[in-house]
Motif scaffolding. Structure first.
Motif, short mmCIF file in Angstrom:
data_model
loop_
_atom_site.label_atom_id
_atom_site.label_comp_id
_atom_site.label_asym_id
_atom_site.label_seq_id
_atom_site.Cartn_x
_atom_site.Cartn_y
_atom_site.Cartn_z
N TYR A 272 0.84 -1.20 0.00
CA TYR A 272 0.00 0.00 0.00
C TYR A 272 0.88 1.25 0.00
N VAL A 273 0.60 2.17 -0.93
CA VAL A 273 1.26 3.48 -0.95
C VAL A 273 0.18 4.53 -0.71
N SER A 274 0.31 5.24 0.41
CA SER A 274 -0.70 6.21 0.83
C SER A 274 -0.61 7.49 0.01
N GLN A 275 -1.74 8.22 -0.07
CA GLN A 275 -1.74 9.52 -0.72
C GLN A 275 -0.91 10.53 0.08
N ASP A 276 -0.73 10.27 1.36
CA ASP A 276 0.10 11.11 2.23
C ASP A 276 1.34 10.31 2.60
N PRO A 277 2.43 10.44 1.86
CA PRO A 277 3.60 9.56 2.07
C PRO A 277 4.21 9.67 3.45
N GLN A 278 4.09 10.82 4.10
CA GLN A 278 4.75 10.99 5.38
C GLN A 278 4.16 10.10 6.47
N GLU A 279 2.93 9.64 6.30
CA GLU A 279 2.33 8.81 7.33
C GLU A 279 2.86 7.38 7.31
N GLN A 280 3.67 7.03 6.30
CA GLN A 280 4.14 5.65 6.18
C GLN A 280 5.61 5.47 6.54
N PHE A 281 6.36 6.55 6.68
CA PHE A 281 7.79 6.41 6.95
C PHE A 281 8.02 5.95 8.39
#
Length: 474
Positions: free
Chosen positions: A93-102
């Motif tokens: 899954y790649v979120s529309q808000d990338p910062q929430e996944q780092f």
């Protein structure tokens, strides 16, 4: 097994944090994603597509609370009986808000972490990481922290993570956003590969989507349906209001006081302190001008310096050479900060209070000429204009709604100039155009940063471009 994912009678309602019952976001969804299928799922602003993506990736409701009814099966695994980490090879899954996944402290570690979790040997991990870093042009920043990456670079890191894991099912939520044409083309090639089942979720139809998909779907009022391409696109355009006239073309503004912001012989150098191997980046701006009522676009590849220039223009950073002038007079960084409103790519960097009401009223309370009644009316009117609920908690709102709140805050600040950094990400064209129209109501000069050429054509009168570290007018 012919189906990678099976969804049966799926309904979902987020937990309410205000005491007021929430409406269901998704209702009675039934669908399958056949093996190696390529599906484009369109949904309007705040229409439930990201919720659906999080459910499929087993993030919601386990980590984002709510009531889920029905069942989801991914690669034969019932998600109600499966932990997210057990889906590592099945679903990415790649979120529309990338910062929430780092989660890691460097780009390299971000790619290596899931491979270590899979128990791969060191040489295999190093080889896969190096190959993905090279393909997504991330080698120079392998030691960089997430905080020092541009929006496009963050998105490339997350796509590189998917490449090193190589899961069966790729769920890509607005993954073309933030990327320039070069990286959109590479992502399109990845989607075409036959060994993946791919679901792309989007809030607008991009030219790069042509020829990529064999299935088209739409979420409307919580319901999901599939259909032929043209029928889905027409329904989506009508649902979002994208078939209505461009409000910017109809807008008539009266500029109470015409102002011009310029700079000349500007130069700045940027270094990533966490990456000693990467050479410093230098941006040169021979000249730049933005006047009241202007609609200008700033374009350039990922990492070319668009956000760097924006930080200079709004006074967050100070150039090593050159100066800014307002109406012919040299101005300080402090004056720029009060003159230019900069809407960051990530709205969460500018939203910090517990409720929408407090967020909107914060700056107004610092104006000594406004009464409590006047502030309340301005806040209430603004919330209606931007489709916001005053008692909502920003941290639990959707990403597009947080972007709308960010714009609403600046609407009340009423600055003479605005920089809109990737405003269109995760928003429909109609929603983004309405926001620009509202911010421009008193004749503000607008500088829009975007990678979407179609959206730029709907907005821009003048285009500035950064090429090889130099900004110029096209």
């Amino acid at each position: 097994m012919n189906d990678t994912a099976i969804v049966k009678d799926l309904s979902f309602t987020y937990r309410s944090w205000t005491g007021k019952p929430n409406r269901p976001v998704l209702e009675h969804l039934d669908c399958t994603f056949p093996k190696n299928s390529k599906t484009l799922l369109l949904a309007p602003f705040d229409g439930g597509k990201s919720t659906f993506a999080r459910i499929l990736s087993d993030v919601c409701p386990k980590y984002i609370q709510g009531d889920l009814q029905g069942s989801v099966t991914i690669c034969g695994k019932d998600l109600s009986l499966t932990e997210p980490w057990d889906l590592l090879l099945d679903c990415g899954y790649v979120s529309q808000d990338p910062q929430e996944q780092f989660i890691a402290t460097s780009v390299e570690d971000e790619l290596a972490f899931p491979l270590e979790s899979l128990g791969l040997d060191r040489k295999t991990i190093e080889r896969r990481v190096d190959e993905a870093l090279a393909q997504w042009d991330l080698l120079p920043m392998r030691g960089s922290s997430e905080q020092e990456l541009s929006g496009g670079e963050r998105k490339r890191v997350l796509l590189a993570v998917q490449q090193v894991i190589n899961p069966t099912f790729w769920i890509l939520d607005e993954s073309f956003d933030d990327l320039d044409l070069r990286w959109r083309s590479l992502l399109a090639e990845k989607i075409k590969e036959d060994n993946h089942t791919v679901l792309v979720l989007a809030s607008r139809y991009l030219s790069q989507f042509e020829g990529l998909f064999d299935r088209y779907a739409l979420i409307e009022n919580g319901k999901l349906r599939f259909g032929e391409k043209q029928e889905i696109l027409q329904s989506f355009s009508h649902l979002c209001g994208d078939d209505l006239p461009n409000p910017l073309e109809e807008q008539v503004i009266q500029v109470p006081r015409r102002q011009t912001l310029t700079c000349s012989a500007l130069k700045t150098t940027r270094s990533r302190v966490s990456s000693i191997d990467e050479k410093p980046f230098t941006l040169a701006v021979p000249s730049f001008s933005l006047s009241s009522g202007d609609l200008s676009t700033l374009v350039g590849p990922n990492g070319s310096g668009k956000s760097t220039f924006s930080r200079l223009l709004c006074g967050l950073d100070v150039p090593s050479e050159g100066e800014f002038t307002l109406d012919g007079k040299i101005v300080s960084a402090k004056t720029l900060n009060r003159t230019v409103g900069y809407l960051f790519q990530n709205p969460d960097l500018q939203i910090f209070l517990p409720t929408v009401r407090e967020e909107l009223s914060w700056s107004l309370k610092r104006r000594k000429n406004l009464s409590a009644a006047e502030i309340e009316k301005m806040v209430s009117d603004c919330a209606i204009l931007f489709d916001l609920e005053l008692e909502d908690t920003p941290s639990t709102m959707s990403y597009p709604l947080r972007k709308a709140l960010q714009a609403a805050v600046y609407y009340l600040l009423d600055r003479p100039f605005y920089i809109l950094d990737e405003l269109d990400n995760a928003l429909t064209y109609a929603t983004a155009l309405k926001i620009i129209t509202r911010l421009r109501r008193n004749g503000a000069g607008i500088l829009l940063i975007t990678h979407d050429q179609n959206f730029a054509s709907l907005v821009s009168r003048t285009t500035f471009a950064i090429t090889d570290g130099k900004l110029g007018c096209q």
